[in-house]
Scaffold this motif. Structure first.
Motif, PDB file in Angstrom:
ATOM      1  N   ARG A  71      -5.449   7.683  -1.722  1.00 28.44           N
ATOM      2  CA  ARG A  71      -4.401   6.673  -1.660  1.00 28.44           C
ATOM      3  C   ARG A  71      -3.621   6.679  -0.335  1.00 28.44           C
ATOM      4  O   ARG A  71      -3.465   5.615   0.292  1.00 28.44           O
ATOM      5  CB  ARG A  71      -3.450   6.830  -2.842  1.00 28.44           C
ATOM      6  N   PRO A  72      -3.075   7.818   0.127  1.00 25.18           N
ATOM      7  CA  PRO A  72      -2.270   7.762   1.359  1.00 25.18           C
ATOM      8  C   PRO A  72      -3.047   7.277   2.582  1.00 25.18           C
ATOM      9  O   PRO A  72      -2.551   6.401   3.303  1.00 25.18           O
ATOM     10  CB  PRO A  72      -1.775   9.216   1.522  1.00 25.18           C
ATOM     11  N   ALA A  75      -3.815   3.494   2.235  1.00 23.45           N
ATOM     12  CA  ALA A  75      -2.599   2.695   2.376  1.00 23.45           C
ATOM     13  C   ALA A  75      -2.204   2.577   3.849  1.00 23.45           C
ATOM     14  O   ALA A  75      -1.843   1.486   4.332  1.00 23.45           O
ATOM     15  CB  ALA A  75      -1.465   3.317   1.567  1.00 23.45           C
ATOM     16  N   ALA A  76      -2.275   3.693   4.575  1.00 26.33           N
ATOM     17  CA  ALA A  76      -1.918   3.678   5.995  1.00 26.33           C
ATOM     18  C   ALA A  76      -2.902   2.833   6.797  1.00 26.33           C
ATOM     19  O   ALA A  76      -2.503   2.075   7.701  1.00 26.33           O
ATOM     20  CB  ALA A  76      -1.878   5.112   6.537  1.00 26.33           C
ATOM     21  N   ALA A  78      -4.730   0.300   5.712  1.00 25.35           N
ATOM     22  CA  ALA A  78      -4.509  -1.117   5.414  1.00 25.35           C
ATOM     23  C   ALA A  78      -3.304  -1.659   6.175  1.00 25.35           C
ATOM     24  O   ALA A  78      -3.350  -2.757   6.753  1.00 25.35           O
ATOM     25  CB  ALA A  78      -4.312  -1.309   3.907  1.00 25.35           C
ATOM     26  N   ALA A  79      -2.210  -0.905   6.187  1.00 24.54           N
ATOM     27  CA  ALA A  79      -0.991  -1.367   6.853  1.00 24.54           C
ATOM     28  C   ALA A  79      -1.190  -1.566   8.350  1.00 24.54           C
ATOM     29  O   ALA A  79      -0.513  -2.385   8.975  1.00 24.54           O
ATOM     30  CB  ALA A  79       0.139  -0.374   6.599  1.00 24.54           C
ATOM     31  N   ARG A 169      -6.113  -8.011   1.122  1.00 18.90           N
ATOM     32  CA  ARG A 169      -5.869  -6.683   0.563  1.00 18.90           C
ATOM     33  C   ARG A 169      -7.103  -5.793   0.676  1.00 18.90           C
ATOM     34  O   ARG A 169      -8.230  -6.276   0.643  1.00 18.90           O
ATOM     35  CB  ARG A 169      -5.476  -6.779  -0.921  1.00 18.90           C
ATOM     36  N   HIS A 171      -8.972  -2.988  -1.415  1.00 21.61           N
ATOM     37  CA  HIS A 171      -9.028  -2.633  -2.833  1.00 21.61           C
ATOM     38  C   HIS A 171      -9.779  -1.314  -3.048  1.00 21.61           C
ATOM     39  O   HIS A 171     -10.900  -1.145  -2.547  1.00 21.61           O
ATOM     40  CB  HIS A 171      -9.749  -3.723  -3.629  1.00 21.61           C
ATOM     41  N   ASP A 188      -9.134  -2.799 -10.392  1.00 15.00           N
ATOM     42  CA  ASP A 188      -8.440  -2.194  -9.258  1.00 15.00           C
ATOM     43  C   ASP A 188      -7.772  -0.900  -9.705  1.00 15.00           C
ATOM     44  O   ASP A 188      -7.005  -0.894 -10.670  1.00 15.00           O
ATOM     45  CB  ASP A 188      -7.370  -3.135  -8.715  1.00 15.00           C
ATOM     46  N   GLU A 190      -6.102   0.655  -7.224  1.00 18.50           N
ATOM     47  CA  GLU A 190      -4.944   0.296  -6.419  1.00 18.50           C
ATOM     48  C   GLU A 190      -5.405  -0.658  -5.335  1.00 18.50           C
ATOM     49  O   GLU A 190      -6.589  -0.694  -4.981  1.00 18.50           O
ATOM     50  CB  GLU A 190      -4.285   1.530  -5.793  1.00 18.50           C
ATOM     51  N   TRP A 192      -3.915  -2.489  -1.449  1.00 20.97           N
ATOM     52  CA  TRP A 192      -2.863  -2.451  -0.435  1.00 20.97           C
ATOM     53  C   TRP A 192      -2.977  -3.673   0.459  1.00 20.97           C
ATOM     54  O   TRP A 192      -4.069  -4.014   0.934  1.00 20.97           O
ATOM     55  CB  TRP A 192      -2.995  -1.193   0.416  1.00 20.97           C
TER      56      TRP A 192
END
Length: 202
Positions: A71-72, A75-76, A78-79, A169, A171, A188, A190, A192
């Motif tokens: 996850r981390p 997420a990073a 994607a951002a 996003r 996925h 999903d 999660e 982002w």
């Protein structure tokens, strides 16, 4: 391949992949083109439209406990990435059985995103089989013994070019593959939003 059947201590697993998904309007556009084939080839095993996706990395069966590790970094990632501009375009088949739609648009950016996703997964210590990245969206599978339907449908879609869209996003997806006698369904774990390409968010 380890079956794990004899190991009663094996933790629960989930089949996981990382993907992009076309927006509803792009899927509906392609679905309209496919509508005649739904009627003439009802024996094809059609994927649900809501499950259409572009796989960036297929991780296979993972212990459920390892999923939070992804996850981390995802997420990073994607951002820090701008949404690639893509389009559904053309069609083809794999091995006369798997019908797919091709992908057009910013393919260099898409390939870079797929490479970065795979690097992020490996940096988490998650091992998976590296498959060549061939951008596509799987539509259906022919039943065993049917060697003509997928190719016939693909030829009918060869000239299709959908409108461009931005992938919004990233996925992280789990599937029920191998856990029931019914069709494969995805959910999903999660997702982002893709960002503006600025890792610092400035």
């Amino acid at each position: 391949m380890k079956s794990g059947v004899h190991d009663q201590t094996q933790p629960a697993t989930v089949r996981v992949f990382i993907a992009l998904a076309p927006p509803d309007h792009a899927k509906e556009e392609l679905a309209r083109e496919l509508r005649p084939a739904y009627g003439t080839h009802p024996h094809m095993r059609w994927n649900r439209i809501e499950d259409w996706h572009i796989t960036l990395a297929f991780l296979g069966e993972l212990p459920v406990a390892t999923v939070p590790l992804l996850r981390p970094p995802l997420a990073a990632l994607a951002a820090a990435r701008r949404p690639p501009s893509l389009a559904l375009r053309g069609s083809g088949d794999f091995d006369d059985r798997v019908l797919w739609s091709g992908i057009g648009g910013d393919l260099d950016e898409l390939r870079t995103l797929a490479c970065d996703v795979r690097t992020a997964v490996k940096d988490c210590g998650v091992a998976f089989e590296e498959r060549p990245f061939r951008p596509h969206l799987t539509l259906a599978r022919a039943r065993r013994g049917d060697h003509s339907s997928a190719g016939e449908i693909a030829r009918g879609l060869a000239g299709f070019t959908g409108r461009r869209w931005a992938a919004e996003r990233l996925h992280l997806v789990g599937s029920n593959f191998g856990r029931s006698s019914g069709p494969i369904h995805y959910r999903d774990i999660e997702a982002w939003p893709l960002g503006d390409g600025d890792p610092a968010g400035s």
